[in-house]
Write an enzyme that holds these catalytic residues in place. Structure first.
Site, PDB file in Angstrom:
ATOM      1  N   ASN A 207      48.521  41.163  28.115  1.00 30.18           N
ATOM      2  CA  ASN A 207      48.251  42.016  26.948  1.00 30.18           C
ATOM      3  C   ASN A 207      46.787  41.865  26.535  1.00 30.18           C
ATOM      4  O   ASN A 207      46.029  41.153  27.193  1.00 30.18           O
ATOM      5  CB  ASN A 207      49.209  41.662  25.803  1.00 30.18           C
ATOM      6  CG  ASN A 207      49.064  40.205  25.421  1.00 30.18           C
ATOM      7  OD1 ASN A 207      48.030  39.771  24.947  1.00 30.18           O
ATOM      8  ND2 ASN A 207      50.114  39.416  25.678  1.00 30.18           N
ATOM      9  N   LYS A 287      50.769  40.273  48.629  1.00 28.41           N
ATOM     10  CA  LYS A 287      50.403  41.443  47.810  1.00 28.41           C
ATOM     11  C   LYS A 287      51.360  42.605  48.115  1.00 28.41           C
ATOM     12  O   LYS A 287      51.562  42.944  49.286  1.00 28.41           O
ATOM     13  CB  LYS A 287      48.965  41.832  48.125  1.00 28.41           C
ATOM     14  CG  LYS A 287      48.459  42.963  47.286  1.00 28.41           C
ATOM     15  CD  LYS A 287      47.023  43.322  47.651  1.00 28.41           C
ATOM     16  CE  LYS A 287      46.643  44.630  46.985  1.00 28.41           C
ATOM     17  NZ  LYS A 287      45.373  45.143  47.448  1.00 28.41           N
ATOM     18  N   PRO A 303      60.813  32.026  27.587  1.00 25.53           N
ATOM     19  CA  PRO A 303      61.188  31.157  26.464  1.00 25.53           C
ATOM     20  C   PRO A 303      60.264  31.430  25.280  1.00 25.53           C
ATOM     21  O   PRO A 303      59.122  31.838  25.457  1.00 25.53           O
ATOM     22  CB  PRO A 303      60.937  29.744  27.019  1.00 25.53           C
ATOM     23  CG  PRO A 303      59.950  29.924  28.118  1.00 25.53           C
ATOM     24  CD  PRO A 303      60.210  31.294  28.700  1.00 25.53           C
ATOM     25  N   ASP A 304      60.786  31.208  24.079  1.00 24.80           N
ATOM     26  CA  ASP A 304      60.006  31.430  22.857  1.00 24.80           C
ATOM     27  C   ASP A 304      59.499  30.083  22.341  1.00 24.80           C
ATOM     28  O   ASP A 304      60.254  29.277  21.800  1.00 24.80           O
ATOM     29  CB  ASP A 304      60.900  32.118  21.812  1.00 24.80           C
ATOM     30  CG  ASP A 304      60.103  32.567  20.596  1.00 24.80           C
ATOM     31  OD1 ASP A 304      59.240  31.792  20.128  1.00 24.80           O
ATOM     32  OD2 ASP A 304      60.337  33.698  20.125  1.00 24.80           O
ATOM     33  N   PHE A 321      52.726  34.288  13.864  1.00 30.79           N
ATOM     34  CA  PHE A 321      52.019  35.550  13.654  1.00 30.79           C
ATOM     35  C   PHE A 321      52.960  36.651  14.148  1.00 30.79           C
ATOM     36  O   PHE A 321      53.762  36.418  15.070  1.00 30.79           O
ATOM     37  CB  PHE A 321      50.726  35.603  14.477  1.00 30.79           C
ATOM     38  CG  PHE A 321      49.508  35.111  13.735  1.00 30.79           C
ATOM     39  CD1 PHE A 321      49.397  33.773  13.383  1.00 30.79           C
ATOM     40  CD2 PHE A 321      48.476  35.976  13.395  1.00 30.79           C
ATOM     41  CE1 PHE A 321      48.288  33.304  12.704  1.00 30.79           C
ATOM     42  CE2 PHE A 321      47.353  35.526  12.710  1.00 30.79           C
ATOM     43  CZ  PHE A 321      47.257  34.194  12.367  1.00 30.79           C
ATOM     44  N   LYS A 335      61.214  37.971  11.440  1.00 31.25           N
ATOM     45  CA  LYS A 335      60.838  36.846  12.323  1.00 31.25           C
ATOM     46  C   LYS A 335      60.733  35.541  11.541  1.00 31.25           C
ATOM     47  O   LYS A 335      61.091  34.473  12.043  1.00 31.25           O
ATOM     48  CB  LYS A 335      59.504  37.143  13.027  1.00 31.25           C
ATOM     49  CG  LYS A 335      59.662  38.117  14.165  1.00 31.25           C
ATOM     50  CD  LYS A 335      58.344  38.510  14.810  1.00 31.25           C
ATOM     51  CE  LYS A 335      58.590  39.653  15.789  1.00 31.25           C
ATOM     52  NZ  LYS A 335      57.390  40.291  16.276  1.00 31.25           N
ATOM     53  N   LYS A 339      63.327  32.881  13.004  1.00 32.79           N
ATOM     54  CA  LYS A 339      62.759  31.737  13.740  1.00 32.79           C
ATOM     55  C   LYS A 339      62.639  30.486  12.861  1.00 32.79           C
ATOM     56  O   LYS A 339      62.065  29.496  13.289  1.00 32.79           O
ATOM     57  CB  LYS A 339      61.399  32.115  14.333  1.00 32.79           C
ATOM     58  CG  LYS A 339      61.456  33.254  15.350  1.00 32.79           C
ATOM     59  CD  LYS A 339      60.178  33.360  16.182  1.00 32.79           C
ATOM     60  CE  LYS A 339      60.192  34.601  17.063  1.00 32.79           C
ATOM     61  NZ  LYS A 339      59.132  34.628  18.079  1.00 32.79           N
TER      62      LYS A 339
HETATM   63  O1  PMT Z   1      43.764  37.159  20.268  1.00 36.85           O
HETATM   64  P1  PMT Z   1      43.134  38.259  19.421  1.00 36.85           P
HETATM   65  O2  PMT Z   1      42.516  39.340  20.276  1.00 36.85           O
HETATM   66  O3  PMT Z   1      42.193  37.715  18.371  1.00 36.85           O
HETATM   67  O4  PMT Z   1      44.323  38.992  18.635  1.00 36.85           O
HETATM   68  C1  PMT Z   1      45.042  38.319  17.653  1.00 36.85           C
HETATM   69  C2  PMT Z   1      46.530  38.697  17.674  1.00 36.85           C
HETATM   70  C3  PMT Z   1      46.711  40.166  17.317  1.00 36.85           C
HETATM   71  C4  PMT Z   1      47.135  38.430  19.065  1.00 36.85           C
HETATM   72  C5  PMT Z   1      47.238  37.771  16.616  1.00 36.85           C
HETATM   73  O5  PMT Z   1      46.665  37.987  15.343  1.00 36.85           O
HETATM   74  C6  PMT Z   1      48.726  38.022  16.524  1.00 36.85           C
HETATM   75  O6  PMT Z   1      49.189  38.864  15.779  1.00 36.85           O
HETATM   76  N1  PMT Z   1      49.499  37.266  17.320  1.00 36.85           N
HETATM   77  C7  PMT Z   1      50.977  37.445  17.467  1.00 36.85           C
HETATM   78  C8  PMT Z   1      51.217  38.354  18.644  1.00 36.85           C
HETATM   79  C9  PMT Z   1      52.637  38.867  18.750  1.00 36.85           C
HETATM   80  O7  PMT Z   1      52.828  39.970  19.109  1.00 36.85           O
HETATM   81  O8  PMT Z   1      53.567  38.038  18.427  1.00 36.85           O
HETATM   82  P2  PMT Z   1      55.181  38.388  18.554  1.00 36.85           P
HETATM   83  O9  PMT Z   1      55.552  39.275  17.426  1.00 36.85           O
HETATM   84  O10 PMT Z   1      55.511  38.801  19.952  1.00 36.85           O
HETATM   85  O11 PMT Z   1      55.745  36.938  18.353  1.00 36.85           O
HETATM   86  C10 PMT Z   1      55.981  36.365  17.082  1.00 36.85           C
HETATM   87  C11 PMT Z   1      55.516  34.930  17.096  1.00 36.85           C
HETATM   88  O12 PMT Z   1      56.245  34.182  18.079  1.00 36.85           O
HETATM   89  C12 PMT Z   1      54.065  34.743  17.422  1.00 36.85           C
HETATM   90  O13 PMT Z   1      53.594  33.683  16.616  1.00 36.85           O
HETATM   91  C13 PMT Z   1      54.056  34.337  18.897  1.00 36.85           C
HETATM   92  O14 PMT Z   1      52.951  33.483  19.216  1.00 36.85           O
HETATM   93  C14 PMT Z   1      55.377  33.592  19.019  1.00 36.85           C
HETATM   94  N2  PMT Z   1      55.999  33.715  20.349  1.00 36.85           N
HETATM   95  C15 PMT Z   1      56.458  34.920  20.768  1.00 36.85           C
HETATM   96  C16 PMT Z   1      57.088  35.038  22.000  1.00 36.85           C
HETATM   97  C17 PMT Z   1      57.239  33.887  22.808  1.00 36.85           C
HETATM   98  N3  PMT Z   1      57.815  33.951  23.991  1.00 36.85           N
HETATM   99  N4  PMT Z   1      56.756  32.709  22.365  1.00 36.85           N
HETATM  100  C18 PMT Z   1      56.160  32.598  21.160  1.00 36.85           C
HETATM  101  O15 PMT Z   1      55.723  31.501  20.781  1.00 36.85           O
END
Ligand code: PMT
Length: 411
Positions: A207, A287, A303-304, A321, A335, A339
């Protein structure tokens, strides 16, 4: 911070002009500021500029009988609650690392017992040079010294890379927030950047995360006195000074590394990383060839990490976040609850100029029973404010836990 006495050292570099704004911001915040310039700094900005802004005579020489007759250099070193050197040139960093005292500013740094904040600014090649990095390691290992920055981007010489001085507002925020050091002695782990999930040896799912938000938070937490570890996906950012970085590639790596570092001791866990929710079921050995018109990939859930950390019996204070393109607050609140987090930072990413990859962001912090909106500003500045908020909530919970522990002991 009102009446805080700040001694600002200005060394030779084009960023010296930005320090004039830094003086203005510190004065506006109620600090008393005195400026000491090296001879190199005088080649870029005149002492009169700093005198007009600080309202104090500017000191430039160690061996100036008339200045020494006023406030001698030892008195000046004792006067300062904090010394901030901005910009700090490669030459000054080298001399400070060696404990030299061959001009007024280096002598003051040797004579003071106050904390010294070093804000580097130099050409990117000079910053990356192994001798500068060796001096940086010496400064970082010195408990009296904290290094802030540098930032990265376009440089006055035309180069692009790490070495730009942090913006004056970011320096002022850090210096003002630093006292008292809201996270002194606290262990903070931050995930940052994207993950990559291999499809074949040359392709992956990922991403747009640049890691800027997580790295800025790591620098802000370090500036607030925390012991910080970044678990970082692949990004193009320099390691923030004083922060340990554990590089990872996949979501599974992120979980394993985060668990290991939390096992070793963690008080606050902040997940800014954009982790791939799915990975290919298998990774092709060779490839993939484009022999067919359509290709289907079977994906499996990753995994989360955040949920796993928050679900531990010894869970730290946990901050997530949530990057969302619609119903931002509703999804983020979901969330937060699902979580079992202490706080979540809702990040709307459909508005241009904020969220993924850019230098700025706008977010809403949510916690059980409350919220705070943070308007658009640089990720560096925003991080200072978020760390202050997180520190406040972490302290409140730690305090109430201590109180219930002591009442259990009494009863
Ligand atoms: O890196 P930059 O370019 O500065 O951009 C910053 C950002 C937009 C990435 C950041 O500010 C942000 O919003 N990060 C969260 C990205 C996201 O989409 O998170 P999520 O909604 O998929 O997941 C929720 C939370 O669970 C997040 O804290 C994530 O880190 C965590 N997570 C999610 C999935 C996973 N498998 N493991 C996790 O730990």
């Amino acid at each position: 911070m009102a009446q805080k006495r700040i001694l600002l050292g200005v060394t030779g570099g084009i960023a010296a002009y930005k320090s004039a704004e830094l003086v203005r911001l510190l004065k506006k915040a109620g600090c008393s500021v005195r400026v000491v310039m090296t001879s190199g700094a005088e080649a870029f900005v005149t002492p009169l500029t700093f005198q007009a802004l600080s309202g104090e005579a500017v000191r430039t020489s160690l061996l100036d009988p008339s200045a020494e007759a006023g406030m001698g250099h030892i008195e000046l070193a004792k006067w300062a609650d904090i010394i901030v050197v901005a910009p700090a040139s490669a030459n000054f960093m080298a001399r400070l690392a060696q404990g030299m005292a061959d001009d007024l500013l280096s002598t003051l740094c040797c004579a003071t017992e106050a904390p010294i904040v070093v804000v580097p600014a130099m050409n990117q090649a000079m910053w990356k040079n192994h001798r500068t990095q060796r001096n940086l390691s010496l400064l970082e290992a010195d408990p009296q010294i904290r290094v802030l920055g540098p930032d990265q981007g376009d440089q006055a010489c035309g180069d692009v890379g790490p070495g730009r001085m942090l913006e004056p507002q970011a320096i002022a925020d850090r210096v003002l927030l630093d006292t008292p050091r809201s996270l002194a002695g606290v262990r903070v782990v931050i995930t940052a950047g994207p993950t990559r999930e291999a499809i074949d040896p040359v392709r992956y799912i990922s991403n747009h995360s640049s890691g800027k938000m997580g790295y800025a938070l790591a620098a802000a937490a370090h500036a607030a006195g925390a012991d910080v570890t970044l678990v970082s996906g692949p990004v193009m950012l320099p390691r923030p000074a004083g922060v340990a970085v554990l590089p990872i590639v996949t979501a599974e790596d992120m979980l394993a590394s985060s668990m290991r570092v939390v096992d070793a001791g963690c008080d606050i866990f902040i997940a800014t990383a954009a982790v791939a929710d799915y990975r290919p079921l298998t990774c092709a050995d060779q490839k993939l060839k484009k022999s067919q018109e359509e290709l289907s990939l079977a994906l499996v859930r990753n995994p989360d990490t955040l949920a796993a950390i928050a679900g531990r019996t010894d869970a730290p204070f946990t901050v997530g976040f949530a990057a969302e393109t619609s119903d931002v607050i509703r999804y983020a609140t979901d969330k937060l609850t699902r979580k079992h987090l202490n706080m979540i930072i809702a990040n709307g990413v459909s508005q241009a100029g904020v969220g993924f990859n850019g230098d700025e962001n706008a977010v809403t912090a949510l916690w059980p029973g409350g919220q705070q909106v943070f308007g658009q500003e640089t990720k560096v500045n925003l991080s200072g404010r978020l760390i202050a908020l997180i520190a406040e909530h972490y302290r409140a919970i730690a305090h109430s836990n201590n109180q219930s522990d002591s009442s259990e002991v009494k009863s």
